[in-house]
Write a protein that holds these residues in place. Structure first.
Motif, mmCIF file in Angstrom:
data_model
loop_
_atom_site.group_PDB
_atom_site.id
_atom_site.type_symbol
_atom_site.label_atom_id
_atom_site.label_comp_id
_atom_site.label_asym_id
_atom_site.label_seq_id
_atom_site.Cartn_x
_atom_site.Cartn_y
_atom_site.Cartn_z
ATOM 1 N N UNK A 112 0.841 -1.207 0.000
ATOM 2 C CA UNK A 112 0.000 0.000 0.000
ATOM 3 C C UNK A 112 0.869 1.247 0.000
ATOM 4 N N UNK A 113 1.949 1.236 0.770
ATOM 5 C CA UNK A 113 2.852 2.387 0.809
ATOM 6 C C UNK A 113 3.523 2.594 -0.547
ATOM 7 N N UNK A 114 3.952 1.496 -1.162
ATOM 8 C CA UNK A 114 4.573 1.600 -2.489
ATOM 9 C C UNK A 114 3.578 2.104 -3.522
ATOM 10 N N UNK A 115 2.346 1.619 -3.467
ATOM 11 C CA UNK A 115 1.322 2.068 -4.402
ATOM 12 C C UNK A 115 1.042 3.551 -4.228
ATOM 13 N N UNK A 116 1.094 4.020 -2.996
ATOM 14 C CA UNK A 116 0.855 5.440 -2.736
ATOM 15 C C UNK A 116 1.970 6.290 -3.344
#
Length: 127
Positions: A112-116
């Protein structure tokens, strides 16, 4: 002094407690588990809660109910895994599942952090 009432265990927690006691040898093959009514009263739970815990242990092959007599730790047939060994393996498996679940939750958070940071990729909604 603790002002909050102590939380009552559910059937799964009671089964886990008894499974641990079978694993550590507190209850061995042929030993009778506490009577369901008395045990429910001691724990402050409904009789059905203890009966469900005993049913779970029976489904796992650790105990067997004897009508009118009680619930007993199974006495394995020759060559069959003992309830103690089975309980130990189940406890180890539960610990491993908990570890993997925690690791998976961490991985999901990292994705999720990478996608953000990266933004939506081709083929995803909003791309």
């Amino acid at each position: 002094m603790d002002s909050q009432p102590k939380r009552k265990p559910n059937a799964r927690e009671i089964a886990a407690r008894l499974r641990d006691q079978i694993a550590d040898g507190t209850f061995g093959p042929g030993d009778r588990l506490p009577g369901a009514r008395a045990y429910a009263k001691k724990l402050g739970v409904a009789l059905m809660t203890v009966q469900n815990a005993y049913a779970q242990l029976q489904e796992e092959g650790l105990v067997e109910g004897v009508s009118g007599s009680g619930t007993y730790v199974r006495d394995p047939a020759p060559g069959e895994q003992s309830p103690r060994e089975a309980a130990q393996r189940l406890t180890e498996l539960q610990a491993e599942v908990a570890r993997v679940s925690t690791e998976l939750a961490g991985l999901i958070e990292r994705v999720k952090q990478l996608e953000a940071v990266v933004g939506p990729t081709k083929g995803e909604p909003g791309a």
